[in-house]
Design a protein around this motif. Sequence first.
Motif, PDB file in Angstrom:
ATOM      1  N   ASP A  90       0.821  -1.210   0.000  1.00 47.82           N
ATOM      2  CA  ASP A  90       0.000   0.000   0.000  1.00 47.82           C
ATOM      3  C   ASP A  90       0.855   1.262   0.000  1.00 47.82           C
ATOM      4  N   ARG A  91       1.954   1.220   0.739  1.00 53.37           N
ATOM      5  CA  ARG A  91       2.822   2.400   0.726  1.00 53.37           C
ATOM      6  C   ARG A  91       3.973   2.249  -0.255  1.00 53.37           C
ATOM      7  N   GLY A  92       4.253   1.013  -0.681  1.00 47.19           N
ATOM      8  CA  GLY A  92       5.225   0.770  -1.730  1.00 47.19           C
ATOM      9  C   GLY A  92       6.651   0.669  -1.246  1.00 47.19           C
ATOM     10  N   VAL A  93       7.221  -0.518  -1.350  1.00 50.67           N
ATOM     11  CA  VAL A  93       8.635  -0.739  -1.057  1.00 50.67           C
ATOM     12  C   VAL A  93       9.184  -1.653  -2.146  1.00 50.67           C
ATOM     13  N   VAL A  94      10.308  -1.300  -2.729  1.00 49.21           N
ATOM     14  CA  VAL A  94      10.958  -2.175  -3.686  1.00 49.21           C
ATOM     15  C   VAL A  94      12.406  -2.367  -3.252  1.00 49.21           C
ATOM     16  N   THR A  95      12.850  -3.616  -3.216  1.00 48.82           N
ATOM     17  CA  THR A  95      14.221  -3.926  -2.814  1.00 48.82           C
ATOM     18  C   THR A  95      14.986  -4.409  -4.037  1.00 48.82           C
ATOM     19  N   LEU A  96      16.165  -3.844  -4.229  1.00 49.24           N
ATOM     20  CA  LEU A  96      16.932  -4.063  -5.451  1.00 49.24           C
ATOM     21  C   LEU A  96      18.371  -4.366  -5.105  1.00 49.24           C
ATOM     22  N   SER A 105      26.587   3.848 -12.610  1.00 55.57           N
ATOM     23  CA  SER A 105      26.268   4.244 -13.979  1.00 55.57           C
ATOM     24  C   SER A 105      24.781   4.093 -14.291  1.00 55.57           C
ATOM     25  N   LEU A 106      24.331   2.877 -14.400  1.00 55.63           N
ATOM     26  CA  LEU A 106      22.951   2.594 -14.806  1.00 55.63           C
ATOM     27  C   LEU A 106      21.937   2.934 -13.716  1.00 55.63           C
ATOM     28  N   LEU A 107      22.289   2.633 -12.468  1.00 58.99           N
ATOM     29  CA  LEU A 107      21.300   2.741 -11.388  1.00 58.99           C
ATOM     30  C   LEU A 107      20.895   4.174 -11.032  1.00 58.99           C
ATOM     31  N   PRO A 108      21.813   5.140 -10.931  1.00 61.54           N
ATOM     32  CA  PRO A 108      21.385   6.488 -10.518  1.00 61.54           C
ATOM     33  C   PRO A 108      20.291   7.101 -11.395  1.00 61.54           C
ATOM     34  N   PRO A 109      20.413   7.097 -12.741  1.00 62.40           N
ATOM     35  CA  PRO A 109      19.307   7.664 -13.524  1.00 62.40           C
ATOM     36  C   PRO A 109      18.029   6.845 -13.400  1.00 62.40           C
ATOM     37  N   ALA A 110      18.161   5.539 -13.191  1.00 62.72           N
ATOM     38  CA  ALA A 110      16.965   4.714 -13.012  1.00 62.72           C
ATOM     39  C   ALA A 110      16.253   5.074 -11.716  1.00 62.72           C
ATOM     40  N   LEU A 111      17.009   5.256 -10.647  1.00 66.46           N
ATOM     41  CA  LEU A 111      16.400   5.620  -9.354  1.00 66.46           C
ATOM     42  C   LEU A 111      15.758   7.001  -9.432  1.00 66.46           C
ATOM     43  N   THR A 112      16.434   7.925 -10.106  1.00 62.46           N
ATOM     44  CA  THR A 112      15.874   9.276 -10.251  1.00 62.46           C
ATOM     45  C   THR A 112      14.551   9.232 -11.013  1.00 62.46           C
ATOM     46  N   ARG A 113      14.533   8.501 -12.107  1.00 65.81           N
ATOM     47  CA  ARG A 113      13.320   8.380 -12.912  1.00 65.81           C
ATOM     48  C   ARG A 113      12.208   7.676 -12.134  1.00 65.81           C
ATOM     49  N   PHE A 114      12.576   6.627 -11.422  1.00 62.76           N
ATOM     50  CA  PHE A 114      11.581   5.857 -10.666  1.00 62.76           C
ATOM     51  C   PHE A 114      10.946   6.714  -9.570  1.00 62.76           C
ATOM     52  N   ARG A 115      11.763   7.433  -8.834  1.00 66.81           N
ATOM     53  CA  ARG A 115      11.234   8.250  -7.739  1.00 66.81           C
ATOM     54  C   ARG A 115      10.374   9.401  -8.259  1.00 66.81           C
ATOM     55  N   VAL A 121       6.796   5.378  -3.331  1.00 64.05           N
ATOM     56  CA  VAL A 121       7.463   4.086  -3.154  1.00 64.05           C
ATOM     57  C   VAL A 121       8.854   4.287  -2.564  1.00 64.05           C
ATOM     58  N   ARG A 122       9.131   3.548  -1.524  1.00 65.53           N
ATOM     59  CA  ARG A 122      10.459   3.577  -0.899  1.00 65.53           C
ATOM     60  C   ARG A 122      11.349   2.560  -1.613  1.00 65.53           C
ATOM     61  N   MET A 294       9.711  -0.897 -11.167  1.00 69.00           N
ATOM     62  CA  MET A 294      11.159  -0.679 -11.204  1.00 69.00           C
ATOM     63  C   MET A 294      11.781  -1.395 -12.400  1.00 69.00           C
ATOM     64  N   ALA A 295      11.317  -2.610 -12.700  1.00 69.11           N
ATOM     65  CA  ALA A 295      11.845  -3.353 -13.849  1.00 69.11           C
ATOM     66  C   ALA A 295      11.607  -2.584 -15.142  1.00 69.11           C
ATOM     67  N   ARG A 296      10.427  -1.992 -15.293  1.00 69.24           N
ATOM     68  CA  ARG A 296      10.138  -1.223 -16.515  1.00 69.24           C
ATOM     69  C   ARG A 296      11.073  -0.028 -16.631  1.00 69.24           C
ATOM     70  N   VAL A 297      11.336   0.650 -15.519  1.00 70.63           N
ATOM     71  CA  VAL A 297      12.224   1.811 -15.546  1.00 70.63           C
ATOM     72  C   VAL A 297      13.654   1.393 -15.905  1.00 70.63           C
ATOM     73  N   LEU A 298      14.118   0.291 -15.344  1.00 72.69           N
ATOM     74  CA  LEU A 298      15.472  -0.173 -15.636  1.00 72.69           C
ATOM     75  C   LEU A 298      15.633  -0.510 -17.118  1.00 72.69           C
ATOM     76  N   HIS A 299      14.603  -1.124 -17.709  1.00 69.29           N
ATOM     77  CA  HIS A 299      14.667  -1.419 -19.140  1.00 69.29           C
ATOM     78  C   HIS A 299      14.713  -0.131 -19.959  1.00 69.29           C
ATOM     79  N   THR A 300      13.930   0.856 -19.562  1.00 76.67           N
ATOM     80  CA  THR A 300      13.910   2.132 -20.280  1.00 76.67           C
ATOM     81  C   THR A 300      15.267   2.825 -20.201  1.00 76.67           C
TER      82      THR A 300
END
Length: 321
Positions: A90-96, A105-115, A121-122, A294-300
Amino acid sequence: MLNVRRLLLLAEVAERGSLTAAAEALSMTTSAASQQMSLLEREVGQPLIERLPRGVRATAAGAALAERGRAVRRELQAAEADLEAFRHVDRGVVTLGSFPTASASLLPPALTRFRRSHPQVRTVVRAGVLAQLQEMLHTGEVELSLLWDYDWNRVDDDQLILTPLLEDPTVLVVPASSPLIDSAEVPLSDLADQEWIIRAENHPVADVLRRACRQAGFEPRIAYASHDYQEAQAMVAAGLGLALAPRLALTNRRSDVRLLPLAHDKASGAAPPVRRILLAAPARRAGTPAAQAMARVLHTVARTFTDPGLGRAQLGAVRGR
């Protein structure tokens, strides 16, 4: 049917070599642990542990059964993680899970886009080496993980769903003043007389360097063993030697080094080493809505790293031409 709690106790005893340590791990008294082990041996009709002057040791049957106990423990941990994930949906938590070069490299822009898209979502990120990340997926500590492999050591795990995100080529790192920067591509076989900067402590990139050089017909002469890519770049800039590295590992490139593409080896026909960046998820558990997002954002985001135009622009920039 075997008693699950006793199986878990046996797994702890086999791992720790001590009834006392196993009892402490499971919040039991040593006396209770000893009684439970005796009951389990009675259930299976054969000894499972041997008492030693100091501690205990699993018998052959005990070691085999302890391995089953570890599998049961893993599944129970994963079940608890599943329940925890859905409890907080309900409040949203994703663990990666992630590893250093992806995290830089890949993760920072993905986290920025996701948030930006899912501010409610935490996100929790766990870092580790390849084996640790796989274990975290198995136990449910993470719902998704970024992994990597090369064609000679593919991740082979039928408990995971593996989706390739992008290919990360190996590049040559040279000083900015090197005459090599005028080359469109560099055959590794032309560099047999060079000194090399390698990654220390059996790092996977050290294996890549040795494999690539041997395919090109020579054994690399190691001038320095570095503990991170910034240190490796500094030694290259100082003229101590050349280095190989995955391109994603060099997003924070020093201004006094250049990155050059490797050419196919003419003698062996071998292509330059390329690692796959993978997104992994447990095969037997449905992803939570947060994990799916999160998976969709990482693919993007991965597609932005593999866009041909962007790749050419990046190469031009890093070569300083």
